[in-house]
Design an enzyme around this catalytic site. Sequence first.
Site, mmCIF file in Angstrom:
data_model
loop_
_atom_site.group_PDB
_atom_site.id
_atom_site.type_symbol
_atom_site.label_atom_id
_atom_site.label_comp_id
_atom_site.label_asym_id
_atom_site.label_seq_id
_atom_site.Cartn_x
_atom_site.Cartn_y
_atom_site.Cartn_z
ATOM 1 N N HIS A 165 81.030 116.271 22.919
ATOM 2 C CA HIS A 165 80.658 115.007 22.307
ATOM 3 C C HIS A 165 79.870 115.254 21.017
ATOM 4 O O HIS A 165 79.472 116.384 20.712
ATOM 5 C CB HIS A 165 79.836 114.177 23.288
ATOM 6 N N GLU A 183 76.837 114.588 20.172
ATOM 7 C CA GLU A 183 75.501 115.138 20.348
ATOM 8 C C GLU A 183 75.536 116.650 20.543
ATOM 9 O O GLU A 183 74.652 117.370 20.061
ATOM 10 C CB GLU A 183 74.814 114.486 21.561
ATOM 11 N N THR A 195 112.285 86.433 9.504
ATOM 12 C CA THR A 195 112.265 87.833 9.932
ATOM 13 C C THR A 195 113.659 88.463 9.963
ATOM 14 O O THR A 195 113.788 89.665 10.126
ATOM 15 C CB THR A 195 111.656 87.958 11.338
ATOM 16 N N ALA A 196 114.680 87.654 9.823
ATOM 17 C CA ALA A 196 116.064 88.151 9.818
ATOM 18 C C ALA A 196 116.967 87.047 9.301
ATOM 19 O O ALA A 196 116.591 85.864 9.290
ATOM 20 C CB ALA A 196 116.492 88.571 11.229
ATOM 21 N N ARG A 225 105.418 109.113 12.442
ATOM 22 C CA ARG A 225 106.086 110.109 11.605
ATOM 23 C C ARG A 225 105.036 110.703 10.655
ATOM 24 O O ARG A 225 104.630 110.054 9.681
ATOM 25 C CB ARG A 225 107.253 109.476 10.852
ATOM 26 N N LEU A 278 108.679 87.690 21.769
ATOM 27 C CA LEU A 278 107.490 88.343 22.295
ATOM 28 C C LEU A 278 106.247 87.936 21.494
ATOM 29 O O LEU A 278 105.180 87.698 22.072
ATOM 30 C CB LEU A 278 107.648 89.859 22.270
#
Length: 366
Positions: free
Chosen positions: A55, A57, A166-167, A212, A302
Site C-alpha cells: 500500500h 504507506e 445512433t444509426a 487496445r 439497454l
Amino acid sequence: MPQFTSFDHQMMSRAISLAKRGIFTTTPNPNVGCVIALGEQIVGEGYHRKAGEPHAEVHAMRMAGEKAVGATAYVTLEPCSHYGRTPPCALGLIKAGVTKVICAMTDPNPQVAGRGIRMLQEAGVEVLVGLLEQDARALNPAFLTRMERGRPYVQLKMAASLDGQTALANGRSQWITSPQARKDVQHYRALASAVLSTSQTVVADNASLNVRWSELPTAIQEEYPEQELRQPTRVILDRQHQLTPELKLYATDGPVLTVAHSAADICVAVGEDQQLSLVDTLEQLASAHNINHVWVEAGATLAKSFIEQELVDEIVLYLAPKIMGSDGRGLFGALGLTDMSLVQNFTIKDLRQVGPDIRVVLTPKN
C-alpha cells in the site's frame, strides 16, 4: 473541524497527486497516496499501484526509514487495520514511529471504517481527519459507490449525430464518430473495472470490448507498458445464450462474464418485460466480483433501461458533426413521458472537443 496549516495542505495535495498515478491499476482497491514529513521536509512518499502489492504507506515508510520516527504521515484514505494480502498499514505506521497521522477521509470499507484510526489513537498516535476530503473522495468515486451503495459506479457511453441518431434506418452506424473519439473510448475502458454490453451488440459487431494499448495516449503508454495493462472484465448480457466460442470476445485478453437467467456466470432474475434484471446484475458484480466501475457500451434499448431505472452515475456522450435525419435510430428510444416534470435532468460536468467531435460528460441531478 481540525485546524490545518498551509504546509498540511501542501503535503495532502502531494499525496492526492501521487494517488492518481494508480488510477489504471489499483482496482478493486482504492487509489491512495501517502507522504511522510519530518518537520517541513518530505522524507518518504508513495502510492498504491496494484491490488496485492504494498500500500501507499508501505512505500512511504520504506523510503523514510528511520526518519519516520517522530514524523507526520499524510494519507488520502484511512490506513487499513486488517490483515489481507498485505499487513495492516496502521500497525506499520505505529511500528515506524510516526507521531501524527492526517487522513483526508475515513474508509467506508466495513473492514476498516474507523478501526485504523482507533488502532493509531490507542497506540498514542495523534490522528486528524478531513483535510481535502472532497478532493480525496474524487479520487475514488467508483470504490466509494461500491462501498456505500452496494453497486458499481456506472458510466454509460453513447455516440450520436448532431440530431441524436445512433444509426441509419437500416442499422448502419460505422462510423458516426471520428477515430479520435474512438481512441478516447479506449482511455475510458482502461479506467473501468468492467465493460458491459449485450450479446446482440457483441455478435453484430464481433466486438472484443477490450483495451487496445496502441490506441491509448502516449503518456499512458509510457507509464504502463502493454504487458502491465490491466484488461477490464467483459460483462455480457446474454439472455438468449447467443455467444459462441469463435467470437473475437474470447480471442482477446481479459476475463468474460456472461449474465442470463440460468446457465451463466451470473444468474439474475427476469422482469415482466423478459429483460434481465440490471439491479441484480450490478449488485452481484459488486458483491461477488468486487467490480467498482462499469463502463456500458450498448444500443438504445439497454441505454433506455439504465436511464429509466436511474442506474447511471455518468453519461459520456460523443456528438459527431453530422446530420442523419429523423428516420434514423435515436439515442434512448421512446420513454413514454407525458409531462415535463417527468423529464430527467443532468448537469454538464465536462464539455470538450475530441477531434472533430464533441464529448459531453453529464451527471444526473438527482
